[in-house]
Design an enzyme around this catalytic site. Structure first.
Site, PDB file in Angstrom:
ATOM      1  N   CYS A  10       0.810  -1.225   0.000  1.00 27.03           N
ATOM      2  CA  CYS A  10       0.000   0.000   0.000  1.00 27.03           C
ATOM      3  C   CYS A  10       0.845   1.277   0.000  1.00 27.03           C
ATOM      4  O   CYS A  10       0.656   2.153  -0.852  1.00 27.03           O
ATOM      5  CB  CYS A  10      -0.989   0.000   1.160  1.00 27.03           C
ATOM      6  SG  CYS A  10      -0.277   0.109   2.824  1.00 27.03           S
ATOM      7  N   HIS A  41      -5.602   1.722  -4.371  1.00 28.81           N
ATOM      8  CA  HIS A  41      -4.724   1.156  -3.349  1.00 28.81           C
ATOM      9  C   HIS A  41      -4.286  -0.243  -3.749  1.00 28.81           C
ATOM     10  O   HIS A  41      -4.799  -0.836  -4.701  1.00 28.81           O
ATOM     11  CB  HIS A  41      -5.421   1.158  -1.982  1.00 28.81           C
ATOM     12  CG  HIS A  41      -6.582   0.222  -1.869  1.00 28.81           C
ATOM     13  ND1 HIS A  41      -6.805  -0.540  -0.756  1.00 28.81           N
ATOM     14  CD2 HIS A  41      -7.605  -0.080  -2.713  1.00 28.81           C
ATOM     15  CE1 HIS A  41      -7.903  -1.268  -0.917  1.00 28.81           C
ATOM     16  NE2 HIS A  41      -8.405  -1.000  -2.092  1.00 28.81           N
ATOM     17  N   HIS A  87      -2.908   1.287   6.846  1.00 27.00           N
ATOM     18  CA  HIS A  87      -3.116   1.174   5.396  1.00 27.00           C
ATOM     19  C   HIS A  87      -3.250   2.567   4.805  1.00 27.00           C
ATOM     20  O   HIS A  87      -3.715   3.496   5.471  1.00 27.00           O
ATOM     21  CB  HIS A  87      -4.375   0.348   5.110  1.00 27.00           C
ATOM     22  CG  HIS A  87      -4.598   0.045   3.664  1.00 27.00           C
ATOM     23  ND1 HIS A  87      -3.714  -0.701   2.913  1.00 27.00           N
ATOM     24  CD2 HIS A  87      -5.600   0.390   2.821  1.00 27.00           C
ATOM     25  CE1 HIS A  87      -4.178  -0.805   1.672  1.00 27.00           C
ATOM     26  NE2 HIS A  87      -5.329  -0.151   1.595  1.00 27.00           N
TER      27      HIS A  87
END
Length: 158
Positions: free
Chosen positions: A72, A134, A122
């Site tokens: 990520c 993402h 994240h």
């Protein structure tokens, strides 16, 4: 004098077409040399968003920062680097480096940080309309998803 009037009319029409084209594409009109800091942020954010979108389908790999595999924060790092901005490596470090903004003031290209309590776990790039680009997890690929929780913070790269 007629030639000057014809030239002025052509220039006027060309400007109108340029303004309409920019409006249709969601751009802005800026005088040469007149790049404002806000426009510079928007330009970098837009470019980073385009880079992230161009990586659609690239596989997730823990610790990878491109150009063909990403985790990520690797995707956000890579995207902003290609846009001319430097970010630290991890999602938490990226959060610490960005300017906080409210959900109401978020813009396309801002970073979306998912957190549990004070811990960021994240990150993705806001794409508008409640969505983000993402690289979610092992076994997945870079993709466009809806933001699935309210447990997010937004940050702007400057």
């Amino acid at each position: 004098m007629t030639a000057q009037m014809d030239l002025a009319l052509l220039v006027s029409r060309a400007r109108a077409v340029s303004v309409l084209t920019l409006a249709a594409l969601g751009g802005t009109l800026i005088a040469p040399g007149g790049v404002t800091p806000a426009h510079a942020v928007t330009t970098h954010a837009t470019k980073a968003l385009q880079v992230a979108a161009s990586k659609k389908g690239s596989p997730y790999r823990y610790g990878a920062a491109g150009p063909n595999r990403f985790d990520c924060s690797g995707l956000t790092l890579y995207s902003y680097k290609r846009a001319g901005k430097r970010l630290p490596r991890t999602a938490q470090q990226q959060f610490n480096r960005t300017h906080r903004i409210s959900a109401r003031n978020r813009q396309r290209g801002d970073l979306v940080f998912f957190h549990y309590g004070g811990f960021v776990f994240h990150v993705g790039i806001y794409a508008g309309k409640g969505r983000l680009w993402h690289s979610p997890k092992t076994g997945s690929v870079v993709r466009l998803d809806r933001i699935w929780t309210n447990q997010v913070w937004y940050g702007r790269v400057r």
